[in-house]
Design a protein around this motif. Structure first.
Motif: not given
Lengths: 468, 475
Positions: A82-86, A124-135, A137-146
């Motif tokens: 949810i936080a990622t989406a916002i 892509l994080t949101l897509v990977a999570e929703r579509k491919y269920k790779v939950k 992934i955000g551990t890697v990609t979100m710190p990258l985004a930050v």
């Protein structure tokens, strides 16, 4: 100790809520503080506020994703998502606002590219999570985004009009394709790493790779080491937000005293785990590995000190230059390369720690190795046509602008090399049936080349792509 | 003879192998990377090269071609080898791939049925019912079922995206097209640079390699200029160009960056703009005996001062500096101009000279006229990048073809379906199988659904074929 563990296991709910409440409070506090200052300024809807909002939510999402990675509590993912989406929504508005103000899509300079890159990564994080269920992934990609958003705060962000060569629709197409392709490559890299974790690659191998990478980064930074422990950084003109040049292509460098010693110390500290690992392999002594891991902890502590020292000493201070008289100011923005290096090294080490502490838990969260292998291949199946189209459109644009579709400038050449690496991957996979480890190594190599094309070429090699 | 052909065969096999292709890719990647790390002659000043490398190193680099990697003979050889490897690999593999496409495997033999991963068996009342149901299901899925009967056994075959296995040849052919385009341009193409000032025309082009080439027409520049953003950064450079053939104007175009003039297959790109340091027009107020008159001076043109006095612009130094009693130009910007005027009195047959220094409000020289500087227009030049690249169309065709090939290769799945009526120990059965060349997991699901549809259809058929009275009895 054992009693504490037991009590956590008995009341998982309370410990789950602890992190959630902490993150929520932190985010609320930061938002409130930002709101107060915004009210004082009276300008609510602008790009920097939106970006700040995106940063807060991406930060919260990162904390929750990492919390999920470490504890394996599924509920964190829901809130992180949810936080990622916002954050993504705020990011979209920020990019849209900039687009509206400039009257053109935001791809003209490295600030705007980062804005678009972060946007793509979050999407892509949101897509990977929703579509491919790779939950995870955000551990890697979100710190990258930050990291991306923080870097953006340091770069000159004024909306510049486009220089004539960039006034072309093909530019937007070219850069959009590049961002999409590079984001897909980043995703394939993360998936390949997850594959290696799931494929029972030994934890100490990750230790060696992480230490090797940190060592390489610090060796790169050490090229700036000056006599008597100084560190050479570019001087920064704070008024115009740009580097100071002595002549065309030659930057004015200033020397920050003593900082070089700290960095040298970190370099040594990052070699230590590597050396101990080598000893452990050579002497076949497993117990050495514990020592290597301790050395990693010490290394991280020193890295954090180095980063802190670097930030404190580059901000708002003036130093002497060997090339000119007087004192010249520098700023974090003048050394984006060093800064990203320092942050990447810490980030990589922390990821290793997460693996070291929570390997079993992490493995349970990941899809099985076969699935990861397949998704990696699929991601590259998306990245490769995008890369090809990006190069073709770039060639077409170059032909329209410079009268030549291919002029072997470093960025072009490295884009072609990236293409060759992935072409090699596809050949090995399709005709030689390469699966698993070897394919994963190839995917990692491909991303390393992409990173060099994106950052390395821009900062290290001169060429036509100077504005990007 | 046999030995000879086996050597040829071995060479062919080696060049056609994937291993050779991969090795070539790696070598190309490494030398291309080397070219970005070592300074390259075409992009670097000669003295920068000598500053960067020791003389001996530089001599060695020059001799090996490492200072101009992308134009060296061995780089061309590597590219050619890659091209040959692609051609041979295609010759080696294409016939088999073509056979599979043109003559698909229509009847699943027992050994094939035994190993196919995606397959199901449904019990049927009799062979024809099962085959009909399968055909119907194939048609519903948008496929064209093909029926074959052999030894009294009926089989149905259908396929989707039958051309997709050939995608890899499309991609390789597109690469060859791009390489060919590059070769055509290397031999037939040329590049050059033109500098024109407004009014100037040319029918020659100096190429990058120093050779002068005649153009089949005359190109004239009718004007050039720069527009700025409010903050002073350049927004646009433009040039008005006219193409003249046999004294007739055949084409006029205002070119800007990103929008070149194309004629006779030659492209003219706006690539540079600058000051020549020359005057286009100079406006002066000349005063003599209390009478002021405004004159406009242009290079090589005299202006009338009064009935028998003429003045001409003899010399213009845009940014002058005095050194050792000599006048030098410091830059091409008219910040501190020095103007030399030649004044001729036709009545007295007398000549005199006047120096004007507008920035210093000074005039030196002997003349009854007092000159006052009013306005100055400096001449600008336009820099045109000229290129003739006949091979580019091959390159663009190759790019389009590659896009088609890659989409085919990655996103069009060749899916095959078989259905055959077989006898099992439990009675007649319909064997259904499918194979997809990629994305198998996805097709596993859709295949299950497909089979369920046939099963439902068969069940319905059974119900209908049973007479109404019997059904009641059964109930």
């Amino acid at each position: 100790m054992s009693r504490a563990t037991a009590s956590i296991e008995r009341h998982p709910a309370s410990s789950n809520n602890g992190l959630l409440i902490g993150v929520a409070l932190g985010m609320a506090f930061l938002t409130f503080m930002a709101f107060l200052s915004v009210v004082k300024q009276g300008n609510l809807f602008n790009e920097s506020n939106l970006l700040y909002l995106a940063l807060i939510f991406y930060g919260g999402a990162s904390a929750l994703y990492i919390g999920f990675g470490v504890t394996g509590v599924e509920r964190y993912v829901k809130f992180a998502s949810i936080a990622t989406a916002i954050g993504f929504a705020a990011n979209t508005l920020a990019a849209g606002h900039r687009w509206y103000i400039a009257g053109r899509p935001p791809f003209a300079n490295i600030y705007e590219m980062l804005l678009s890159f972060v946007w793509t990564v979050a999407l892509l994080t949101l897509v990977a999570e929703r579509k491919y269920k790779v939950k995870v992934i955000g551990t890697v990609t979100m710190p990258l985004a930050v990291t991306g958003v923080i870097l953006m705060q340091l770069l000159p962000s004024a909306v510049h009009p486009l220089v004539p060569a960039l006034q072309s629709t093909w530019l937007q197409v070219h850069v959009t394709l590049a961002m999409l392709a590079y984001a897909a490559c980043a995703l394939s890299f993360a998936l390949a790493m997850m594959f290696l974790i799931r494929d029972q690659m030994k934890t100490e191998t990750f230790l060696a790779v992480t230490s090797g990478m940190v060592t390489a980064i610090y060796l790169g930074i050490m090229t700036r080491f000056e006599k008597w422990g100084g560190l050479a950084v570019s001087a920064w003109d704070a008024q115009n937000k740009e580097e100071i040049f002595i002549q065309k292509g030659v930057r004015l460098m200033v020397t920050i005293p003593d900082l070089g010693w700290i960095l040298l110390l970190v370099l040594l500290a990052s070699v230590v785990p590597l050396a101990i690992y080598g000893m452990a392999k050579w002497r076949k002594r497993e117990n050495f590995l514990t020592a290597a891991n301790r050395a990693v902890f010490i290394g991280i502590a020193l890295q954090v000190i180095a980063l802190g020292g670097f930030i404190l000493r580059t901000r708002g201070a003036a130093y002497a230059s060997p090339d000119a008289d007087g004192l010249y100011p520098t700023a974090l923005a003048a050394s984006p390369f060093i800064l990203s290096g320092l942050i990447t090294a810490i980030f990589a080490s922390l990821l290793y720690l997460m693996l070291y502490w929570r390997r079993a838990g992490l493995e349970r969260l990941l899809p099985n190795a076969d699935a990861l292998d397949r998704i990696t291949y699929k991601t590259i199946g998306i990245a490769f046509p995008l890369l090809t189209a990006m190069i073709a459109v770039g060639a077409y644009w170059a032909n329209q602008t410079w009268g030549s579709y291919w002029s072997w400038d470093p960025k072009e050449t490295w884009a072609a090399i990236t293409w060759l690496v992935y072409a090699g991957y596809l050949h090995m996979r399709i005709t030689r049936g390469w699966r698993g480890r070897r394919a994963a190594y190839f995917a990692i190599l491909g991303f390393a080349v992409v990173m060099f094309t994106f950052f390395g070429v821009t900062y290290l090699l001169p060429g036509l792509h100077a504005y990007a | 003879m046999a030995a000879k052909s086996s050597v040829g065969n071995r060479v062919f096999r080696t060049l056609a192998s994937v291993k050779t292709g991969i090795i070539l890719l790696i070598i190309l990647g490494v030398v291309a990377a080397a070219g970005t790390l070592i300074l390259q002659r075409p992009m670097t000043d000669a003295d920068q090269m000598t500053r960067a490398y020791a003389p001996q190193t530089l001599r060695w680099l020059d001799r090996t071609g490492l200072t101009d990697v992308y134009h060296s003979w061995w780089f061309a050889l590597l590219m050619a080898a890659l091209g040959v490897s692609i051609v041979f690999a295609s010759i080696d593999r294409f016939p088999k791939a073509w056979r599979l496409v043109s003559r698909p495997y229509r009847r699943p033999e027992p050994h094939f049925r035994a190993v196919l991963p995606m397959q199901r068996s449904l019990a049927i009342s009799h062979a024809e019912a099962g085959i009909t149901a399968a055909e119907k299901a194939f048609r519903n899925a948008g496929l064209k079922p093909q029926r074959t009967v052999e030894n009294n056994q009926t089989a149905v075959y259908a396929e989707k995206n039958r051309w997709s296995p050939l995608a890899v040849y499309v991609v390789h052919a597109s690469l060859l097209l791009i390489l060919t385009g590059g070769i055509v341009d290397a031999f037939l193409g040329y590049k050059g640079y033109l500098m024109l000032t407004p009014g100037q025309s040319t029918s020659k082009l100096e190429q990058q390699n120093g050779v002068t080439r005649p153009l089949p027409f005359t190109l004239r520049c009718d004007g050039t200029g720069q527009e700025n953003y409010p903050d002073g950064t350049p927004k646009k450079w433009w040039s008005k160009l006219t193409v003249i053939e046999d004294g007739r104007v055949v084409l006029r175009k205002e070119i800007v960056v990103n929008d070149p003039l194309v004629t006779h297959g030659i492209r003219f790109y706006q690539s540079g703009y600058g000051q020549t340091g020359e005057v286009e027009s100079l406006l002066l107020n000349a005063t003599a005996k209390g009478e002021t008159r405004q004159i406009t001076l242009r290079p090589y043109q005299a202006a009338q001062l009064d009935a028998d006095t003429k003045v001409a612009l003899a010399e213009f130094i845009p940014d002058f500096v005095m050194r050792d009693g000599q006048v030098y130009a410091r830059s091409k910007d008219p910040v501190n101009p020095a103007i030399r005027l030649a004044i001729t009195n036709t009545a007295k047959q007398a000549k005199s000279e006047v120096w004007l220094f507008p920035a210093l409000h000074q005039q030196s020289g002997n003349s009854p006229f007092q000159f006052e500087f009013a306005d100055l227009q400096m001449a600008a030049y336009t820099g045109l990048q000229v290129s003739h690249e006949p091979g580019q169309w091959l390159v663009w065709a190759g790019c389009v073809l590659m896009a088609v090939g890659l989409v085919m290769a990655f996103y069009l799945v060749h899916q095959r379906f078989w259905a055959i009526a077989v006898e099992t120990k439990n009675g007649p059965a319909l064997w259904i199988g499918t194979a997809a060349d990629k994305n198998r997991e996805h097709y596993e699901e859709s295949f299950t659904k497909f089979v369920e549809d046939i099963r439902a259809d068969l069940a319905r058929q059974d119900e209908e074929s049973v007479p109404a009275g019997k059904r009641l009895v059964q109930a």
